[in-house]
Write a protein that holds these residues in place. Structure first.
Motif, PDB file in Angstrom:
ATOM      1  N   THR A  42      25.305  12.150  14.265  1.00 32.56           N
ATOM      2  CA  THR A  42      26.045  13.326  13.811  1.00 32.56           C
ATOM      3  C   THR A  42      25.440  14.601  14.381  1.00 32.56           C
ATOM      4  O   THR A  42      25.360  15.615  13.711  1.00 32.56           O
ATOM      5  CB  THR A  42      26.060  13.383  12.272  1.00 32.56           C
ATOM      6  N   GLY A  43      25.001  14.517  15.621  1.00 30.17           N
ATOM      7  CA  GLY A  43      24.444  15.686  16.301  1.00 30.17           C
ATOM      8  C   GLY A  43      22.947  15.790  16.092  1.00 30.17           C
ATOM      9  O   GLY A  43      22.357  15.043  15.320  1.00 30.17           O
ATOM     10  N   MET A  44      22.306  16.717  16.806  1.00 30.28           N
ATOM     11  CA  MET A  44      20.864  16.954  16.708  1.00 30.28           C
ATOM     12  C   MET A  44      20.049  15.687  17.023  1.00 30.28           C
ATOM     13  O   MET A  44      20.358  14.616  16.527  1.00 30.28           O
ATOM     14  CB  MET A  44      20.466  17.481  15.330  1.00 30.28           C
ATOM     15  N   PHE A  45      19.041  15.854  17.817  1.00 26.31           N
ATOM     16  CA  PHE A  45      18.181  14.728  18.201  1.00 26.31           C
ATOM     17  C   PHE A  45      16.731  15.096  17.984  1.00 26.31           C
ATOM     18  O   PHE A  45      16.392  16.277  18.042  1.00 26.31           O
ATOM     19  CB  PHE A  45      18.455  14.348  19.662  1.00 26.31           C
ATOM     20  N   PRO A  46      15.867  14.154  17.701  1.00 26.22           N
ATOM     21  CA  PRO A  46      16.089  12.700  17.753  1.00 26.22           C
ATOM     22  C   PRO A  46      16.859  12.173  16.535  1.00 26.22           C
ATOM     23  O   PRO A  46      16.913  12.811  15.490  1.00 26.22           O
ATOM     24  CB  PRO A  46      14.668  12.136  17.757  1.00 26.22           C
ATOM     25  N   GLN A  47      17.447  10.990  16.723  1.00 28.96           N
ATOM     26  CA  GLN A  47      18.108  10.217  15.680  1.00 28.96           C
ATOM     27  C   GLN A  47      17.487   8.828  15.737  1.00 28.96           C
ATOM     28  O   GLN A  47      17.050   8.380  16.797  1.00 28.96           O
ATOM     29  CB  GLN A  47      19.610  10.098  15.935  1.00 28.96           C
ATOM     30  N   GLU A  48      17.448   8.133  14.600  1.00 29.98           N
ATOM     31  CA  GLU A  48      16.836   6.799  14.619  1.00 29.98           C
ATOM     32  C   GLU A  48      17.476   5.872  13.602  1.00 29.98           C
ATOM     33  O   GLU A  48      18.151   6.305  12.672  1.00 29.98           O
ATOM     34  CB  GLU A  48      15.333   6.875  14.376  1.00 29.98           C
ATOM     35  N   PHE A  49      17.237   4.581  13.821  1.00 28.83           N
ATOM     36  CA  PHE A  49      17.593   3.561  12.837  1.00 28.83           C
ATOM     37  C   PHE A  49      16.539   2.474  12.882  1.00 28.83           C
ATOM     38  O   PHE A  49      15.880   2.267  13.901  1.00 28.83           O
ATOM     39  CB  PHE A  49      19.009   3.011  13.061  1.00 28.83           C
ATOM     40  N   ILE A  50      16.367   1.814  11.747  1.00 23.83           N
ATOM     41  CA  ILE A  50      15.378   0.739  11.635  1.00 23.83           C
ATOM     42  C   ILE A  50      16.096  -0.549  11.264  1.00 23.83           C
ATOM     43  O   ILE A  50      16.892  -0.585  10.317  1.00 23.83           O
ATOM     44  CB  ILE A  50      14.293   1.061  10.587  1.00 23.83           C
ATOM     45  N   ILE A  51      15.787  -1.600  12.006  1.00 20.34           N
ATOM     46  CA  ILE A  51      16.330  -2.934  11.754  1.00 20.34           C
ATOM     47  C   ILE A  51      15.240  -3.791  11.126  1.00 20.34           C
ATOM     48  O   ILE A  51      14.113  -3.826  11.609  1.00 20.34           O
ATOM     49  CB  ILE A  51      16.834  -3.571  13.068  1.00 20.34           C
ATOM     50  N   CYS A  52      15.606  -4.465  10.026  1.00 22.34           N
ATOM     51  CA  CYS A  52      14.693  -5.376   9.326  1.00 22.34           C
ATOM     52  C   CYS A  52      15.190  -6.812   9.521  1.00 22.34           C
ATOM     53  O   CYS A  52      16.349  -7.116   9.238  1.00 22.34           O
ATOM     54  CB  CYS A  52      14.664  -5.036   7.832  1.00 22.34           C
TER      55      CYS A  52
END
Length: 143
Positions: A42-52
């Motif tokens: 949704t804009g602005m960086f950095p962006q992240e996600f974590i996978i478990c």
């Protein structure tokens, strides 16, 4: 033992954190196995996600399908909780006008219980991740 995609939600994998979410394009779309769905920033960086993974896995190959991602950093953890991440991979992706970026990464030392994907920068104000595939095997359960 043959390799499988340990990153699929059907294998028990979950996206446990994402820095942005759009109700039409939630982070769970990254691991649903459906090429028509995706997660969008949704804009602005950095962006992240974590996978478990909910288990210890050994990954041999990653395939990331995305759009507008410029720099991608991947960190991994072998802890029972999503802590103690170490930098594993960092790539500058090629901009592919009008088509998905297909980034294949053969990996070494691919033992993990969690993966953190950080979109450091993008080619536009928004980026999308359509799928993350992790070819490998389950080594052991978390105990």
């Amino acid at each position: 033992m043959r390799n499988i995609d340990v990153c699929l939600s059907s294998e028990g994998t979950e996206v446990i954190l994402a820095t942005s979410s759009d109700e039409k394009h939630p982070p769970e779309n990254i691991i649903d196995g459906n090429p028509e769905t995706f997660w969008t920033t949704t804009g602005m960086f950095p962006q992240e996600f974590i996978i478990c993974f909910h288990k210890h896995v050994r990954i041999e190959r990653l395939l990331i399908q995305s759009y507008f991602v410029r720099t991608l950093r991947i960190e991994k953890s072998t802890s029972k909780e999503p802590v103690d991440f170490e930098q594993w991979i960092e790539r500058d992706l090629v901009h592919t006008e009008g088509q998905l970026q297909n980034e294949e990464i053969m990996v070494h030392d691919g033992h993990a219980t969690y993966l953190r994907f950080i979109i450091v920068s993008a080619f536009d104000h928004f980026a999308s991740v359509h799928s993350v595939s992790a070819e490998g095997i389950a080594v052991s359960n978390l105990s």
